[in-house]
Design a protein around this motif. Sequence first.
Motif, PDB file in Angstrom:
ATOM      1  N   VAL A 275       0.835  -1.199   0.000  1.00 52.49           N
ATOM      2  CA  VAL A 275       0.000   0.000   0.000  1.00 52.49           C
ATOM      3  C   VAL A 275       0.871   1.251   0.000  1.00 52.49           C
ATOM      4  O   VAL A 275       1.707   1.436   0.891  1.00 52.49           O
ATOM      5  CB  VAL A 275      -0.948   0.004   1.222  1.00 52.49           C
ATOM      6  N   HIS A 276       0.664   2.095  -1.010  1.00 52.11           N
ATOM      7  CA  HIS A 276       1.380   3.358  -1.109  1.00 52.11           C
ATOM      8  C   HIS A 276       0.533   4.291  -1.972  1.00 52.11           C
ATOM      9  O   HIS A 276      -0.424   3.847  -2.617  1.00 52.11           O
ATOM     10  CB  HIS A 276       2.771   3.150  -1.722  1.00 52.11           C
ATOM     11  N   PRO A 277       0.828   5.574  -2.005  1.00 47.85           N
ATOM     12  CA  PRO A 277       0.003   6.498  -2.790  1.00 47.85           C
ATOM     13  C   PRO A 277      -0.149   6.035  -4.240  1.00 47.85           C
ATOM     14  O   PRO A 277       0.831   5.739  -4.924  1.00 47.85           O
ATOM     15  CB  PRO A 277       0.772   7.821  -2.692  1.00 47.85           C
ATOM     16  N   GLY A 278      -1.402   5.939  -4.686  1.00 49.75           N
ATOM     17  CA  GLY A 278      -1.682   5.547  -6.056  1.00 49.75           C
ATOM     18  C   GLY A 278      -1.390   4.094  -6.371  1.00 49.75           C
ATOM     19  O   GLY A 278      -1.241   3.725  -7.542  1.00 49.75           O
ATOM     20  N   TYR A 279      -1.346   3.228  -5.354  1.00 50.05           N
ATOM     21  CA  TYR A 279      -0.895   1.852  -5.563  1.00 50.05           C
ATOM     22  C   TYR A 279      -1.787   1.046  -6.511  1.00 50.05           C
ATOM     23  O   TYR A 279      -1.347   0.048  -7.087  1.00 50.05           O
ATOM     24  CB  TYR A 279      -0.755   1.124  -4.220  1.00 50.05           C
ATOM     25  N   GLN A 280      -3.038   1.478  -6.703  1.00 49.67           N
ATOM     26  CA  GLN A 280      -3.924   0.730  -7.594  1.00 49.67           C
ATOM     27  C   GLN A 280      -4.010   1.332  -9.001  1.00 49.67           C
ATOM     28  O   GLN A 280      -4.648   0.761  -9.874  1.00 49.67           O
ATOM     29  CB  GLN A 280      -5.335   0.633  -6.976  1.00 49.67           C
ATOM     30  N   VAL A 281      -3.352   2.452  -9.223  1.00 47.91           N
ATOM     31  CA  VAL A 281      -3.416   3.113 -10.530  1.00 47.91           C
ATOM     32  C   VAL A 281      -2.895   2.217 -11.659  1.00 47.91           C
ATOM     33  O   VAL A 281      -3.514   2.155 -12.731  1.00 47.91           O
ATOM     34  CB  VAL A 281      -2.679   4.466 -10.492  1.00 47.91           C
ATOM     35  N   PRO A 282      -1.784   1.487 -11.481  1.00 52.18           N
ATOM     36  CA  PRO A 282      -1.341   0.596 -12.558  1.00 52.18           C
ATOM     37  C   PRO A 282      -2.380  -0.470 -12.924  1.00 52.18           C
ATOM     38  O   PRO A 282      -2.445  -0.897 -14.082  1.00 52.18           O
ATOM     39  CB  PRO A 282      -0.068  -0.043 -11.988  1.00 52.18           C
ATOM     40  N   LEU A 283      -3.181  -0.877 -11.975  1.00 53.27           N
ATOM     41  CA  LEU A 283      -4.240  -1.845 -12.262  1.00 53.27           C
ATOM     42  C   LEU A 283      -5.289  -1.215 -13.171  1.00 53.27           C
ATOM     43  O   LEU A 283      -5.770  -1.842 -14.121  1.00 53.27           O
ATOM     44  CB  LEU A 283      -4.890  -2.320 -10.961  1.00 53.27           C
ATOM     45  N   ALA A 284      -5.655   0.035 -12.862  1.00 51.91           N
ATOM     46  CA  ALA A 284      -6.615   0.743 -13.710  1.00 51.91           C
ATOM     47  C   ALA A 284      -6.070   0.885 -15.122  1.00 51.91           C
ATOM     48  O   ALA A 284      -6.781   0.690 -16.109  1.00 51.91           O
ATOM     49  CB  ALA A 284      -6.931   2.116 -13.119  1.00 51.91           C
ATOM     50  N   ALA A 285      -4.777   1.223 -15.227  1.00 55.25           N
ATOM     51  CA  ALA A 285      -4.165   1.381 -16.545  1.00 55.25           C
ATOM     52  C   ALA A 285      -4.196   0.075 -17.329  1.00 55.25           C
ATOM     53  O   ALA A 285      -4.439   0.076 -18.543  1.00 55.25           O
ATOM     54  CB  ALA A 285      -2.733   1.881 -16.385  1.00 55.25           C
ATOM     55  N   ALA A 286      -3.954  -1.043 -16.653  1.00 45.72           N
ATOM     56  CA  ALA A 286      -3.965  -2.337 -17.332  1.00 45.72           C
ATOM     57  C   ALA A 286      -5.358  -2.692 -17.832  1.00 45.72           C
ATOM     58  O   ALA A 286      -5.524  -3.195 -18.953  1.00 45.72           O
ATOM     59  CB  ALA A 286      -3.447  -3.419 -16.384  1.00 45.72           C
ATOM     60  N   VAL A 287      -6.365  -2.443 -17.008  1.00 44.16           N
ATOM     61  CA  VAL A 287      -7.740  -2.737 -17.410  1.00 44.16           C
ATOM     62  C   VAL A 287      -8.194  -1.789 -18.516  1.00 44.16           C
ATOM     63  O   VAL A 287      -8.963  -2.166 -19.406  1.00 44.16           O
ATOM     64  CB  VAL A 287      -8.687  -2.649 -16.192  1.00 44.16           C
ATOM     65  N   ARG A 288      -7.696  -0.565 -18.500  1.00 44.24           N
ATOM     66  CA  ARG A 288      -8.072   0.432 -19.502  1.00 44.24           C
ATOM     67  C   ARG A 288      -7.652   0.036 -20.912  1.00 44.24           C
ATOM     68  O   ARG A 288      -8.274   0.445 -21.896  1.00 44.24           O
ATOM     69  CB  ARG A 288      -7.467   1.785 -19.125  1.00 44.24           C
ATOM     70  N   GLN A 289      -6.579  -0.734 -21.008  1.00 45.70           N
ATOM     71  CA  GLN A 289      -6.117  -1.252 -22.293  1.00 45.70           C
ATOM     72  C   GLN A 289      -5.888  -0.134 -23.317  1.00 45.70           C
ATOM     73  O   GLN A 289      -6.455  -0.118 -24.411  1.00 45.70           O
ATOM     74  CB  GLN A 289      -7.113  -2.279 -22.850  1.00 45.70           C
ATOM     75  N   ASP A 290      -5.046   0.816 -22.909  1.00 43.65           N
ATOM     76  CA  ASP A 290      -4.683   1.926 -23.799  1.00 43.65           C
ATOM     77  C   ASP A 290      -5.896   2.709 -24.303  1.00 43.65           C
ATOM     78  O   ASP A 290      -5.931   3.165 -25.447  1.00 43.65           O
ATOM     79  CB  ASP A 290      -3.870   1.417 -24.987  1.00 43.65           C
ATOM     80  N   GLY A 291      -6.869   2.878 -23.439  1.00 44.56           N
ATOM     81  CA  GLY A 291      -8.013   3.713 -23.776  1.00 44.56           C
ATOM     82  C   GLY A 291      -9.192   2.994 -24.385  1.00 44.56           C
ATOM     83  O   GLY A 291     -10.218   3.617 -24.667  1.00 44.56           O
ATOM     84  N   ARG A 292      -9.091   1.682 -24.555  1.00 41.68           N
ATOM     85  CA  ARG A 292     -10.201   0.930 -25.151  1.00 41.68           C
ATOM     86  C   ARG A 292     -11.388   0.811 -24.205  1.00 41.68           C
ATOM     87  O   ARG A 292     -12.532   0.710 -24.641  1.00 41.68           O
ATOM     88  CB  ARG A 292      -9.732  -0.460 -25.577  1.00 41.68           C
ATOM     89  N   ILE A 293     -11.112   0.796 -22.893  1.00 40.81           N
ATOM     90  CA  ILE A 293     -12.171   0.639 -21.892  1.00 40.81           C
ATOM     91  C   ILE A 293     -12.095   1.811 -20.913  1.00 40.81           C
ATOM     92  O   ILE A 293     -11.060   2.011 -20.264  1.00 40.81           O
ATOM     93  CB  ILE A 293     -12.016  -0.698 -21.135  1.00 40.81           C
ATOM     94  N   PRO A 294     -13.153   2.592 -20.768  1.00 39.43           N
ATOM     95  CA  PRO A 294     -13.139   3.681 -19.779  1.00 39.43           C
ATOM     96  C   PRO A 294     -13.017   3.129 -18.359  1.00 39.43           C
ATOM     97  O   PRO A 294     -13.717   2.177 -18.003  1.00 39.43           O
ATOM     98  CB  PRO A 294     -14.491   4.365 -19.994  1.00 39.43           C
ATOM     99  N   VAL A 295     -12.128   3.711 -17.572  1.00 38.74           N
ATOM    100  CA  VAL A 295     -11.940   3.257 -16.196  1.00 38.74           C
ATOM    101  C   VAL A 295     -11.817   4.450 -15.263  1.00 38.74           C
ATOM    102  O   VAL A 295     -11.475   5.561 -15.667  1.00 38.74           O
ATOM    103  CB  VAL A 295     -10.682   2.369 -16.042  1.00 38.74           C
ATOM    104  N   ALA A 296     -12.088   4.182 -13.990  1.00 38.59           N
ATOM    105  CA  ALA A 296     -11.790   5.127 -12.921  1.00 38.59           C
ATOM    106  C   ALA A 296     -10.746   4.500 -12.019  1.00 38.59           C
ATOM    107  O   ALA A 296     -10.778   3.288 -11.760  1.00 38.59           O
ATOM    108  CB  ALA A 296     -13.044   5.460 -12.124  1.00 38.59           C
ATOM    109  N   ALA A 297      -9.809   5.314 -11.548  1.00 39.23           N
ATOM    110  CA  ALA A 297      -8.767   4.862 -10.633  1.00 39.23           C
ATOM    111  C   ALA A 297      -9.127   5.280  -9.212  1.00 39.23           C
ATOM    112  O   ALA A 297      -9.766   6.316  -8.994  1.00 39.23           O
ATOM    113  CB  ALA A 297      -7.413   5.445 -11.031  1.00 39.23           C
TER     114      ALA A 297
END
Length: 355
Positions: A275-297
């Motif tokens: 756990v650290h600041p923004g620790y789940q942001v990379p997960l959102a980026a992976a699910v987003r798939q370079d913009g193919r799927i809208p996500v919230a972090a």
Amino acid sequence: MTLLFSPLSIRSATFSNRLWVSPMCMYSAIDGVVQEWHHTHLAQFASGGAGLIVAEATSVTPEGRISPRDTGIWNDQQQDAWAPIVQAIHDRGSLAGIQLAHAGRKASTWWPWADQQGSVAEADGGWRTVAPSAIAFEGFAEPVALDAAGLERIVEGFRTAAQRALDAGFDVLELHGAHGYLLHQFLSPLSNRREDEYGGSLENRARLLLRIVESVRDVAGSDVPIFVRISATDHAEGGFTVAEAAIVAEWAMERGADLIDVSSGGLVAHQKIDVHPGYQVPLAAAVRQDGRIPVAAVGLITTAEQAEQILVEGSADAIFAAREWLRDPHFALRAAHALTADVQWPSQYERARWR
């Protein structure tokens, strides 16, 4: 104009900004009915400039509540109690969402500040829990594995709750498929050992979630945004993975979801999270798939600059925050001030806008 304070349109909804209030359980309902506490708690975030306020995990059935003090929306009294809260949010310029949920094997537990923890016995107002398989969450009572009739009741519960939420005036419906609750329990092989069409392969483990997405979309029609919150990893060996989460997210979008709210963990007590600041942001980026799927972090996002950078780097399309809104219900106004974003302030607060 910053990205954080640029509008975002999804179906018929236009969010004035992308800094949103994540659903947070208050454990303050009576028989599933929201109280004055919830009214004040949620309306203040609208005064503070939130683009969207998503009300806490709200159970679609009585046995789906995390605790006896959790909110519900399975009857008329509960629906009617939500309506003035939604109106108060609208009156202050924000959109209102609700997270529809079922806690599964993590239901019937004591609230965080109770004198005891673990499962609430039936003699103390608790109930027998249900799950994909008869596997208990560590330290909790063993659940009953859902049969075919029980699964149909779950689907119908979400469908009916979605209609009630719309009748109460909510603008956004979020389905809770994260944090170890029922839909997440079906997704993870650590909690789902079924041998029927709801267990085994990823397609089977995702079946209940996808059925509910389809059912809720049928109720919501073509105008109302549907979000799905997922835990993109269990943080435990043999559990649900980021790669699987990206696939499930795509399937959910195909069936009518509009945005994936990406969180993580909560399925097992032995999870290991850095756990650290923004620790789940990379997960959102992976699910987003370079913009193919809208996500919230979401996840320890606490400053305007941090939130803006997440959007700039393309890791997410919107930001959910939780604890920071509890510390400062005017988080969005403060963030706008920090970024010198020219946004609409409540007339009563205008004197604090620039200096």
